[in-house]
Design a protein around this motif. Sequence first.
Motif, short mmCIF file in Angstrom:
data_model
loop_
_atom_site.label_atom_id
_atom_site.label_comp_id
_atom_site.label_asym_id
_atom_site.label_seq_id
_atom_site.Cartn_x
_atom_site.Cartn_y
_atom_site.Cartn_z
N SER A 57 0.82 -1.26 0.09
CA SER A 57 -0.22 -0.05 -0.24
C SER A 57 0.99 1.20 0.06
N GLN A 58 2.09 1.21 0.34
CA GLN A 58 3.15 2.26 0.13
C GLN A 58 3.53 2.67 -1.07
N LEU B 291 2.70 0.16 -8.45
CA LEU B 291 1.79 -0.57 -7.98
C LEU B 291 1.06 -1.34 -9.13
N ARG B 292 1.11 -0.71 -10.33
CA ARG B 292 0.70 -1.64 -11.34
C ARG B 292 1.27 -2.61 -11.88
N CYS C 159 2.73 -11.99 -9.16
CA CYS C 159 1.92 -13.16 -8.99
C CYS C 159 0.40 -13.01 -8.81
N ARG C 160 -0.33 -14.04 -8.70
CA ARG C 160 -1.89 -14.03 -8.30
C ARG C 160 -2.10 -13.32 -6.99
N ARG C 161 -1.10 -13.89 -5.86
CA ARG C 161 -1.34 -13.37 -4.59
C ARG C 161 -1.19 -11.70 -4.49
N TRP C 162 -0.18 -11.10 -5.30
CA TRP C 162 0.15 -9.77 -5.35
C TRP C 162 -0.78 -9.03 -6.18
N LEU D 223 -4.89 -0.19 -5.56
CA LEU D 223 -4.91 0.53 -7.12
C LEU D 223 -6.18 1.26 -7.23
N PHE D 224 -7.28 0.45 -7.21
CA PHE D 224 -8.50 1.01 -7.73
C PHE D 224 -9.58 1.54 -6.69
#
Length: 471
Positions: free
Chosen positions: A16-17, A34-35, A41-44, A52-53
């Motif tokens: 989040s930072q 962040l993008r 990976c799927r977890r990230w 992001l949204f």
Amino acid sequence: MYLNNMPTEVLSLILSQLPYVIDNYWDESPIDYLRNARLVCRRWNTLCSPILFRITTLQHFEDDYKADDDAEDEDKPLDPTKFSLWHAAVDSEVVKQHAKVAKINSGPHKYMDERDWTLRELLIADRWKEFPHAISRLADLPNINEVFICFTDHVWGQQSVENDFGLVEDVERPLERLNTLRYVFKAMEQHKARQHGTKIRTLSIQHLANHIIPEEVIMSDSFQFWVKDITGLNLRVSEEYNEHGPDHDLDLIERRRFEPWLQNRFLPFFADQLTSLHLSFDDCWGTAPGIFDGGDLIFPNLKKVHLCQFAISHNDHLDWVMRQPRIEKLYLNRCYIVEGLRFYLDDMPRWGVKTHDWVVVVPEEEQDVDWDIVYQYNGTWEMFLGRMREKMLRLIDVRITHWDDDEIFVFDDPVPMQGGPTLRYKEFDIGTLPSRWLSPNAERVERAKEGDLRAWGELVEVTEERRGRMP
């Protein structure tokens, strides 16, 4: 420990930072970090997507604020090319799932002078169809809990409109601002009417002009339908001034009328359910020429108050805060005690200046001057902090800061203080420019310093003790 072995909550806090990382070497935007992290990976991806949204923004790009040849044709269908990026975002299932804040920009803020004159006139006349339609789409975001309206800091009021000073192109005229508010309020009504699982609980407005919102707007069914859902209200108020001259135009009618209206008419709509309140102005407020002393305001559920640039000039000036029964957090940023005041005599009846608790000061060398008057106010931070300790029995967090970054403004809470509080004083002098708010007599402030800091330490000790008793 490898990064991916960290607990999910810890990894989420780290990711989040990423939007706040500043890298002066690479040209890459911080949001791009962040993008890119979503692609690891799927977890990230799962952890980064809500970050992001979380905020989806209605922006104005060049094609959006340029008029077509037949823009004034009322029978013309909606132009699908206007605000197309916003519409695409609202139509995205990922955005719908994760968007919590809808940010509405009132215009292309960096390029206001490039707006097409035709569209500006259509907005003033409430005939620009694409803009209110775009705003109405926030009702299609089922999970938003905050609406953030962002205007420009260039404000025109009644005097500028009547005189049409300089045909300035980068200002939003009062009717432009009012219509934008009306469109957003209507969209908030539509959002609630659709009975989404999430209600809009927070209303934030940056650079709200110090214009009284007409009764037909705040008494409308559209406004009344959603206002009782709002538990968080964040307002930063901007004021008209003549940037071609040295003064900040204290004599403008909005300066006298807005703060009493805010206190007596607007805030009461939110009072019963509000839990968090942020009030900020571009210049010192509360004392003159507009007066804000809280009046009869009662917020039975208010837990947090954040005031910015509030000028305290009477013994009862903060009573409206101290009498609220449930306040736990009090944040004062760039707030001052006004220790000296000079007015022109003919201003005082027009402004309705309150002089209780003030002592008239008549310097010997100015005894024959009959066009101004000087007062002294002897209140100190020691006095107010002591009363906070005695009266605000639920207070567990108090911060007095002097954060002074006007370039980027957000409604975030101030960080805990490093090295003690910022207990500052001011003087008001009607004869100075560009600001009437000056640094006060240093000797008097120094005399008050010891008692102020002692009272601060006692208040902090009490609040920390209460916080330590919490489960």
